[in-house]
Design a protein around this motif. Structure first.
Motif, PDB file in Angstrom:
ATOM      1  N   LEU A   1      -7.837  14.595 -12.768  1.00  0.00           N
ATOM      2  CA  LEU A   1      -7.716  13.431 -13.135  1.00  0.00           C
ATOM      3  C   LEU A   1      -8.537  12.095 -13.184  1.00  0.00           C
ATOM      4  O   LEU A   1      -8.764  12.508 -11.596  1.00  0.00           O
ATOM      5  CB  LEU A   1      -6.108  12.883 -12.915  1.00  0.00           C
ATOM      6  N   ALA A   2      -8.542  11.608 -13.892  1.00  0.00           N
ATOM      7  CA  ALA A   2      -9.110  10.324 -14.243  1.00  0.00           C
ATOM      8  C   ALA A   2      -8.039   9.443 -13.506  1.00  0.00           C
ATOM      9  O   ALA A   2      -6.510   9.286 -13.704  1.00  0.00           O
ATOM     10  CB  ALA A   2      -9.643   9.707 -15.156  1.00  0.00           C
ATOM     11  N   GLY A   3      -8.138   8.385 -12.164  1.00  0.00           N
ATOM     12  CA  GLY A   3      -8.227   7.866 -11.613  1.00  0.00           C
ATOM     13  C   GLY A   3      -8.109   7.222  -9.879  1.00  0.00           C
ATOM     14  O   GLY A   3      -9.369   7.371  -9.951  1.00  0.00           O
ATOM     15  N   ALA A   4      -6.892   7.327  -9.123  1.00  0.00           N
ATOM     16  CA  ALA A   4      -7.895   6.856  -7.771  1.00  0.00           C
ATOM     17  C   ALA A   4      -6.982   7.953  -6.571  1.00  0.00           C
ATOM     18  O   ALA A   4      -5.419   8.062  -7.375  1.00  0.00           O
ATOM     19  CB  ALA A   4      -7.618   5.436  -7.749  1.00  0.00           C
ATOM     20  N   GLY A   5      -7.234   7.224  -5.303  1.00  0.00           N
ATOM     21  CA  GLY A   5      -6.543   8.195  -4.686  1.00  0.00           C
ATOM     22  C   GLY A   5      -6.916   8.003  -2.977  1.00  0.00           C
ATOM     23  O   GLY A   5      -7.993   7.663  -2.873  1.00  0.00           O
ATOM     24  N   PHE A   6      -6.319   8.422  -2.268  1.00  0.00           N
ATOM     25  CA  PHE A   6      -6.462   8.546   0.208  1.00  0.00           C
ATOM     26  C   PHE A   6      -5.824   9.517   0.262  1.00  0.00           C
ATOM     27  O   PHE A   6      -5.151  10.256  -0.566  1.00  0.00           O
ATOM     28  CB  PHE A   6      -6.502   6.768  -0.010  1.00  0.00           C
ATOM     29  N   ASP A   7      -6.901   9.929   1.314  1.00  0.00           N
ATOM     30  CA  ASP A   7      -6.288  11.031   2.268  1.00  0.00           C
ATOM     31  C   ASP A   7      -6.405  10.056   3.250  1.00  0.00           C
ATOM     32  O   ASP A   7      -7.500   9.390   4.359  1.00  0.00           O
ATOM     33  CB  ASP A   7      -7.281  11.304   2.284  1.00  0.00           C
ATOM     34  N   ASP A   8      -5.330   9.857   3.822  1.00  0.00           N
ATOM     35  CA  ASP A   8      -5.575   9.074   5.487  1.00  0.00           C
ATOM     36  C   ASP A   8      -4.885  10.036   6.263  1.00  0.00           C
ATOM     37  O   ASP A   8      -4.680  10.253   7.461  1.00  0.00           O
ATOM     38  CB  ASP A   8      -4.050   8.140   5.597  1.00  0.00           C
ATOM     39  N   GLY A   9      -5.579  11.515   6.254  1.00  0.00           N
ATOM     40  CA  GLY A   9      -5.377  12.584   7.017  1.00  0.00           C
ATOM     41  C   GLY A   9      -3.967  13.802   7.342  1.00  0.00           C
ATOM     42  O   GLY A   9      -4.078  14.472   7.756  1.00  0.00           O
TER      43      GLY A   9
END
Length: 618
Positions: A511-519
């Protein structure tokens, strides 16, 4: 022109007033509660002074402390913003008596319009059409119930001192009247210190139309056209726009003229709004638009008027309070394009719009449109105040362009871990009926299934989250990840009790968008919605407790307990009411059963996740 100004408010409106005042060369003083010591409006101010503990009743509603702060800091004037003491005539008079400049209408004007029953009588005398209803002095429950029956259901119960959607309930059935009346009176007493109510006939196909007024001390009262604020939830405005779609020039002229008559009837000075209710079953017609009330202050939604007129209403307020004339004549004002505003709240539509509090670890509202906010990344959303955290405003050459502009803002918005209504706003503002201007105040209730879909993340959500988990640390747009971005071949994810192992070789769509992975987790931002996936197989947090436990969703005060231990209850039956963030929230039984445990008592203060009651299935 004044040289210094104290803003007797907090949040985005304090920041909004400060920006204009400082641009005019005016020194700004902020007041703050102990909970707001590090707030944005405090950081923006030239000087700031603490006026008390976190509860607004001990700080922002303490007029004597605010006046003392103005004296101590050498402020010449006080701007009240909206809410709190902005429509308190006694406070306005105390400011004037203290030798300070009051940035607002005269106290007599506030008093004349402050109580809905008296205001309606005054408007009728001024030739302004008013809605049918009951405005009598007899406030007994029996009399009010009898009058409601005479008016005919559905009826609307309104606190005479109410505002901002508080102290209002629609009642469809006589059997529900007593409980609704009790709730309105309780909420009105808590919020306004006045439990007197009026009754109004509920208008079918109602649209909320309001006219922006402005007056000066030289006898001028003019209008800056109308706004449509029909998209509401629990009588709280959600999306506002200007001008009103479908408003003909003839109807506009008549409604705005009626608003000016209303202002002239009370010798109005400064910014104010005359609110009307329209029966839109046959379109917007002047003979089916009635006066509801007047807000003797700057409105939350004032930016849409500014966007279509090119006027800075705060600057006009400061100039009028300094004795200057209104800068423009009526015939110099015109409508340019279309503007739309959405109120971003710290609340979770998926849990019945319960407020969400906590630290804004991630807060990005983008750089499109006009953003009015009182917080920044790292700030804390407090349970003590209204949950609105920003106003998102878009302008366009026409309504379609403005809607698209707002959709773009909402689509790119990123807030975590505080929950917001952004995805709900996006669905509402792009719904085909809204785009076609098929509006009334029941729009949200009528389209709830579309606006709050009962569905989990799609396969594409899971796959996109997996790709974030193996991406480089530097966040990138989610569409178009390289399939060999990392040596891992699968990712184990969990979301609200569901677990999946996503095989990266099988990923077909992201999907077009954004995100993050904090572990520990992946947070995905798509369409204004934040979706959390745990990076473990333990499963995500459950939603409502399946064991019948009724827990406090936020810190608050128990205002009523409607059951006793041992009572049989039905699914959806209200067990108790919790007051938090200036609103009441009913907590209900999750299924048919028996109240096996009851730990709540009326008047008790409770903390988040406190076990208040428990229901067991029979």
């Amino acid at each position: 022109m004044m040289k210094s100004l104290l803003i007797a408010n907090r949040g985005e409106i304090a920041c909004r007033v400060m920006r204009t005042a400082q641009a005019m060369g005016i020194r700004c003083v902020a007041v703050y509660s102990e909970a707001d010591a590090k707030a944005l409006h405090v950081r923006m101010a030239d000087e700031a002074i603490c006026i008390g503990p976190a509860p607004s009743s001990e700080s922002y509603l303490k007029g004597d402390k605010i006046i003392a702060a103005a004296k101590e800091t050498g402020a010449e004037a006080i701007h009240p913003g909206y809410g709190f003491l902005s429509e308190n005539a006694d406070f306005a008079q105390a400011v004037i008596d203290a030798g300070l400049i009051w940035v607002g209408p005269k106290p007599d004007s506030i008093r004349a319009m402050g109580l809905k029953d008296a205001a309606k009588k005054l408007m009728a005398e001024a030739g302004v059409p008013v809605t049918p209803g009951y405005m009598g002095d007899d406030q007994s429950a029996d009399t009010l119930a009898k009058e409601a029956g005479a008016i005919g259901y559905p009826v609307l119960i309104k606190a005479v001192a109410g505002g901002g959607g508080k102290g209002m309930r629609k009642v469809d059935d006589p059997k529900d009247f007593a409980n609704a009346l009790e709730s309105v009176k309780r909420e009105a007493t808590s919020s306004f210190g006045n439990d007197v109510v009026i009754l109004e006939k509920w208008i079918e196909s109602p649209r909320h139309i309001e006219v922006q007024l402005f007056g000066d001390s030289h006898g001028t009262v003019l209008h800056l056209f109308e706004r449509d604020c029909s998209l509401q939830r629990r009588h709280q405005k959600v999306i506002e726009e200007a001008p009103a779609p479908g408003m003909s020039e003839e109807t506009r002229a008549e409604v705005c003229a009626a608003a000016v008559r209303a202002g002239e009837a009370v010798n109005y000075e400064g910014a104010g709004t005359v609110e009307f209710i329209a029966d839109a079953s046959e379109g917007l017609r002047a003979d089916r638009i009635w006066f509801m009330e007047m807000n003797t202050r700057l409105q939350v939604e004032h930016p849409v008027t500014e966007e279509i007129t090119g006027v800075d209403l705060v600057e006009w307020q400061l100039r009028a309070a300094s004795g200057e004339k209104v800068p423009m004549a009526q015939d110099e004002l015109s409508i340019d394009g279309h503007a739309i505003e959405a109120r971003l709240y710290a609340e979770d539509p998926a849990t019945g719009f319960l407020p969400s509090t906590g630290k804004l670890d991630h807060f990005d509202l983008g750089d499109e449109g006009r953003i009015e906010t009182g917080v920044e990344e790292g700030d804390v959303i407090s349970p003590h105040y209204d949950p609105m955290i920003a106003k998102l405003v878009a302008w366009g050459e026409d309504r379609d362009e403005a809607i698209q502009g707002l959709a773009d803002i909402l689509d790119d918005l990123e807030v975590w871990p505080v929950r917001t209504n952004a995805a709900f706003l996006l669905r509402a503002s792009t719904h085909p009926d809204f785009v076609d201007a098929k509006l009334d105040t029941s729009f949200i209730a009528d389209h709830e299934d579309d606006l709050i879909p009962d569905e989990g993340p799609s396969d594409a959500h899971w796959q996109t989250a997996a790709m974030i988990a193996v991406a480089e640390p530097d966040p990138q747009p989610l569409a178009g990840f390289r399939m060999n971005a990392a040596p891992r071949t699968s990712v184990a994810l969990a979301h609200k009790g569901e677990t999946r192992t996503v095989d990266l070789a099988d990923v077909e769509d992201t999907l077009a968008g954004a995100g993050f992975d904090d572990g520990e987790r992946v947070v995905l931002f798509v369409g204004g919605e934040a979706t959390e996936f745990s990076l473990s197989t333990r499963g995500g947090a459950a939603g409502a407790a399946g064991d019948g436990a009724i827990v406090a969703p936020m810190p608050g005060k128990v205002t009523s307990v409607d059951v006793s231990q041992g009572d049989k209850v039905a699914a959806g039956q209200r067990l108790l009411t919790l007051e938090a963030m200036k609103m009441e929230h009913g907590l209900t039984a999750p299924f048919d059963g028996v109240v096996s445990e009851l730990n709540a008592s009326e008047g008790a203060q409770v903390q988040v996740d406190a076990l208040l009651a428990k229901v067991e299935k029979e």
